[in-house]
Design a protein around this motif. Structure first.
Motif, PDB file in Angstrom:
ATOM      1  N   PHE A 221      12.602  28.398 -37.233  1.00 29.21           N
ATOM      2  CA  PHE A 221      12.800  27.799 -35.907  1.00 29.21           C
ATOM      3  C   PHE A 221      13.344  26.388 -36.013  1.00 29.21           C
ATOM      4  CE2 PHE A 221       8.433  26.818 -37.128  1.00 29.21           C
ATOM      5  CZ  PHE A 221       8.339  25.458 -36.852  1.00 29.21           C
ATOM      6  N   ILE A 222      13.945  25.949 -34.904  1.00 27.54           N
ATOM      7  CA  ILE A 222      14.299  24.545 -34.672  1.00 27.54           C
ATOM      8  C   ILE A 222      13.410  24.063 -33.541  1.00 27.54           C
ATOM      9  CG2 ILE A 222      16.108  22.943 -33.943  1.00 27.54           C
ATOM     10  CD1 ILE A 222      18.134  25.049 -34.987  1.00 27.54           C
ATOM     11  N   HIS A 223      12.742  22.946 -33.754  1.00 32.37           N
ATOM     12  CA  HIS A 223      11.813  22.421 -32.748  1.00 32.37           C
ATOM     13  C   HIS A 223      12.142  20.954 -32.494  1.00 32.37           C
ATOM     14  CE1 HIS A 223       7.423  21.066 -31.756  1.00 32.37           C
ATOM     15  NE2 HIS A 223       8.166  21.116 -30.665  1.00 32.37           N
ATOM     16  N   VAL A 224      12.598  20.672 -31.276  1.00 35.72           N
ATOM     17  CA  VAL A 224      12.838  19.288 -30.860  1.00 35.72           C
ATOM     18  C   VAL A 224      11.682  18.881 -29.955  1.00 35.72           C
ATOM     19  CG1 VAL A 224      14.424  17.686 -29.731  1.00 35.72           C
ATOM     20  CG2 VAL A 224      15.327  19.695 -30.945  1.00 35.72           C
ATOM     21  N   GLN A 225      10.972  17.820 -30.350  1.00 33.49           N
ATOM     22  CA  GLN A 225       9.811  17.381 -29.577  1.00 33.49           C
ATOM     23  C   GLN A 225      10.004  15.943 -29.128  1.00 33.49           C
ATOM     24  OE1 GLN A 225       6.051  17.698 -31.574  1.00 33.49           O
ATOM     25  NE2 GLN A 225       4.927  16.563 -29.987  1.00 33.49           N
ATOM     26  N   PHE A 226       9.879  15.711 -27.806  1.00 33.56           N
ATOM     27  CA  PHE A 226       9.971  14.365 -27.249  1.00 33.56           C
ATOM     28  C   PHE A 226       8.572  13.811 -26.990  1.00 33.56           C
ATOM     29  CE2 PHE A 226      14.371  15.249 -26.786  1.00 33.56           C
ATOM     30  CZ  PHE A 226      15.014  14.034 -26.597  1.00 33.56           C
ATOM     31  N   GLU A 227       8.479  12.485 -26.993  1.00 30.34           N
ATOM     32  CA  GLU A 227       7.193  11.831 -26.747  1.00 30.34           C
ATOM     33  C   GLU A 227       6.704  12.078 -25.319  1.00 30.34           C
ATOM     34  OE1 GLU A 227       7.860   7.725 -27.469  1.00 30.34           O
ATOM     35  OE2 GLU A 227       8.166   7.950 -29.629  1.00 30.34           O
ATOM     36  N   SER A 228       7.636  12.115 -24.366  1.00 26.17           N
ATOM     37  CA  SER A 228       7.301  12.299 -22.955  1.00 26.17           C
ATOM     38  C   SER A 228       8.117  13.456 -22.393  1.00 26.17           C
ATOM     39  CB  SER A 228       7.600  11.020 -22.151  1.00 26.17           C
ATOM     40  OG  SER A 228       6.829   9.943 -22.638  1.00 26.17           O
ATOM     41  N   PRO A 229       7.638  14.110 -21.335  1.00 26.59           N
ATOM     42  CA  PRO A 229       8.389  15.224 -20.757  1.00 26.59           C
ATOM     43  C   PRO A 229       9.747  14.779 -20.205  1.00 26.59           C
ATOM     44  CG  PRO A 229       6.114  15.233 -19.985  1.00 26.59           C
ATOM     45  CD  PRO A 229       6.322  13.923 -20.679  1.00 26.59           C
ATOM     46  N   LEU A 230      10.722  15.664 -20.318  1.00 30.83           N
ATOM     47  CA  LEU A 230      12.043  15.460 -19.751  1.00 30.83           C
ATOM     48  C   LEU A 230      12.227  16.430 -18.582  1.00 30.83           C
ATOM     49  CD1 LEU A 230      14.277  15.226 -22.980  1.00 30.83           C
ATOM     50  CD2 LEU A 230      12.864  13.461 -21.911  1.00 30.83           C
ATOM     51  N   ARG A 231      13.090  16.051 -17.650  1.00 34.07           N
ATOM     52  CA  ARG A 231      13.444  16.940 -16.542  1.00 34.07           C
ATOM     53  C   ARG A 231      14.451  17.952 -17.066  1.00 34.07           C
ATOM     54  NH1 ARG A 231      11.291  18.881 -11.946  1.00 34.07           N
ATOM     55  NH2 ARG A 231      12.667  18.857 -10.149  1.00 34.07           N
ATOM     56  N   THR A 232      14.150  19.241 -16.917  1.00 35.88           N
ATOM     57  CA  THR A 232      14.951  20.258 -17.579  1.00 35.88           C
ATOM     58  C   THR A 232      15.482  21.308 -16.614  1.00 35.88           C
ATOM     59  OG1 THR A 232      13.060  21.711 -18.037  1.00 35.88           O
ATOM     60  CG2 THR A 232      13.551  20.014 -19.669  1.00 35.88           C
ATOM     61  N   ILE A 233      16.619  21.880 -16.988  1.00 36.30           N
ATOM     62  CA  ILE A 233      17.123  23.090 -16.346  1.00 36.30           C
ATOM     63  C   ILE A 233      17.549  24.020 -17.466  1.00 36.30           C
ATOM     64  CG2 ILE A 233      19.432  22.065 -16.048  1.00 36.30           C
ATOM     65  CD1 ILE A 233      19.747  23.852 -13.560  1.00 36.30           C
ATOM     66  N   SER A 234      17.122  25.267 -17.392  1.00 35.65           N
ATOM     67  CA  SER A 234      17.360  26.161 -18.519  1.00 35.65           C
ATOM     68  C   SER A 234      17.289  27.612 -18.090  1.00 35.65           C
ATOM     69  CB  SER A 234      16.315  25.911 -19.619  1.00 35.65           C
ATOM     70  OG  SER A 234      16.442  26.850 -20.660  1.00 35.65           O
ATOM     71  N   ASN A 235      17.980  28.469 -18.849  1.00 34.39           N
ATOM     72  CA  ASN A 235      17.801  29.917 -18.727  1.00 34.39           C
ATOM     73  C   ASN A 235      17.139  30.470 -19.987  1.00 34.39           C
ATOM     74  OD1 ASN A 235      20.058  29.536 -20.413  1.00 34.39           O
ATOM     75  ND2 ASN A 235      20.904  31.548 -19.901  1.00 34.39           N
TER      76      ASN A 235
END
Length: 490
Positions: free
Chosen positions: A281-295
């Protein structure tokens, strides 16, 4: 059915309610909304007779309510307030039986067979039957409210007046009570006038709402009145965002607190995330939540999330429940799927391409894996594509900017346009038709935005931020597809 004309009144000579007019049709669920101190309870007390009207007329079926005898009024109107105090120590069944008093005949007012049948019915549907012999003072506040609801339903009124009836109830029992009232409204033609505290609950159950502001109606209309954000902000003095409920065509409201991030709380975009890469896997983790749009398979739609994953699967993977599979894998690696967007691909993850670009003060990072074995021309009518080839383009795009939801959609379009341009320039074709491909059959795309800086409403191809998104995604997609081609040649 119920008409209120030029209603004026209050607790002193200075009225709190000033000339209110409205009409509730038979079988309608009408909800009164407004902040504390706006006059909601005063209107309720004026209608129920707890306060005298200084001016105005209240009528039912064009007959003044004041002309009814107490017994006649009790047959027409029932009242359920948020007060749950009973002076005498009655049992639950005795409390409910009081609702039958207006319908009892004869000098001694004994319960008939019909009365007992009604009492049994309302105890059953309000789920208080097990307390029938329990003293009222011994049950909880929520149970008391359900008992009092049973009492007013036993009264079989034409009009039901409710003053914050769910005040003592948890979420489960709030919905049970209002579902029951809605059913009686629709099946028995019950007319309901209710004061509700929760705007979102009101939007789900009301047919019409009235918004009370400083003793007068600011607006009256169907529940889409609650989409008027500036009007709600005037009344409640809180920033309000209206959105649609995901499964029913009703508005729901989000309240934004006045506090904002301090400079010390702002993300340093360059150092605010970590990337884990391996063959699984590739896992990108941010310190704080981001506003996202995704399918993505997990985390689809518009959300706030902080974990972003792309999992490798074998090219013959044909799981019946991909979401469940991803959840198991994420639990194994202690990645919280409730806070994640997750995709899957048969592409070798070591071929991932990461591109960073910055124009002016806008920085974009694209993380792309690509295969084109399942490339498709979306304008082709053939549906015979095979999913057993390595052929998914998964793109994760991170942007240090502040987007409206409309800009998120713009940005999603910009990223898609850039991907299509990359496929065109690389001469990727649909193997079924030999025409230019526009995507693969299983592409996944994520846009994630920090929501820092000046708000932007547009992120299309005609904007600076749209150009940065497009250039970054184009370069990353172009390189990732080239890596795929190179691997095929080995």
């Amino acid at each position: 059915m119920l008409k209120i004309r030029n209603l004026v009144g209050g607790y002193t000579n200075t009225p709190i309610i000033n000339g209110v007019d409205f009409e509730i049709s038979k079988g309608e669920f009408f909800v009164l909304l407004g902040p504390n101190g706006s006059g909601k309870s005063t209107i309720f007390k004026l209608i129920t007779g707890q306060l005298p009207c200084q001016k105005g007329e209240i009528s039912i079926n064009d007959k003044s309510l004041s002309s009814f005898s107490k017994l006649e009024k009790a047959k027409k109107v029932a009242v359920l307030s948020q007060e749950v105090q009973i002076s005498f120590d009655y049992t639950v069944e005795e409390i409910i039986s009081l609702g039958r008093f207006p319908h009892q005949k004869g000098l001694f007012k004994t319960l008939s067979v019909e009365d007992k049948e009604v009492i049994e019915e309302v105890m059953e549907i309000t789920k208080v039957k097990q307390y029938r012999d329990t003293q009222f003072r011994m049950i909880s506040g929520g149970e008391k409210q359900r008992v009092l609801l049973a009492k007013v339903l036993a009264q079989q009124p034409e009009v039901l007046l409710l003053d914050e009836p769910t005040n003592h109830l948890d979420i489960k029992h709030t919905f049970q009570m209002l579902d029951l009232l809605k059913e009686w409204q629709q099946t028995k033609g019950l007319t309901i006038f209710a004061i509700l505290h929760d705007l979102n609950v009101a939007a789900l159950y009301a047919d019409r709402i009235a918004l009370l502001h400083k003793g007068s109606f600011l607006d009256v209309g169907d529940v889409d009145t609650l989409r008027k954000e500036s009007q709600l902000e005037t009344v409640y003095e809180v920033k309000v965002n209206a959105q649609s409920h995901p499964t029913v065509p009703k508005p729901q409201l989000l309240m934004t607190p006045n506090h904002s991030k301090t400079k010390s709380e702002l993300l340093n975009f360059d150092t605010s995330f970590s990337i884990t890469k391996n063959d699984q896997f590739i896992h990108v983790q941010f310190e704080s939540p981001l506003r996202t749009i995704s399918n993505g398979v997990i985390g689809e739609g518009i959300q706030w999330l902080k974990h972003f994953c792309n999992f490798h699967v074998e090219k013959h993977y044909n799981g019946s429940n991909p979401k469940q599979d991803l959840q198991k894998w994420m639990e194994k690696y202690e990645i919280p799927f409730e806070q994640s967007v997750a995709m899957m691909t048969a592409v070798r993850l070591e071929d991932v391409v990461i591109v960073t670009k910055q124009i002016e003060d806008i920085k974009v990072i694209a993380v792309v894996t690509a295969g084109t074995g399942n490339a498709v021309d979306i304008t082709n009518s053939s549906l015979s594509q095979s999913h057993e080839k390595v052929g998914t383009i998964n793109s994760m795009v991170f942007i240090d900017a502040h987007f409206t939801d409309g800009a998120l959609v713009n940005g999603f379009m910009s990223a898609t346009e850039a991907k299509v341009k990359a496929l065109h320039d690389l001469n990727v074709k649909d193997p079924e038709t030999n025409t230019m491909a526009t995507s693969t059959s299983t592409d996944a795309l994520l846009l994630a935005v920090t929501q820092q800086g000046k708000e932007t409403q547009y992120a299309g191809s005609g904007t600076v931020v749209g150009k940065v998104i497009g250039q970054t995604v184009y370069e990353a997609t172009h390189k990732a597809v080239q890596k795929y081609f190179h691997r095929l040649q080995k």
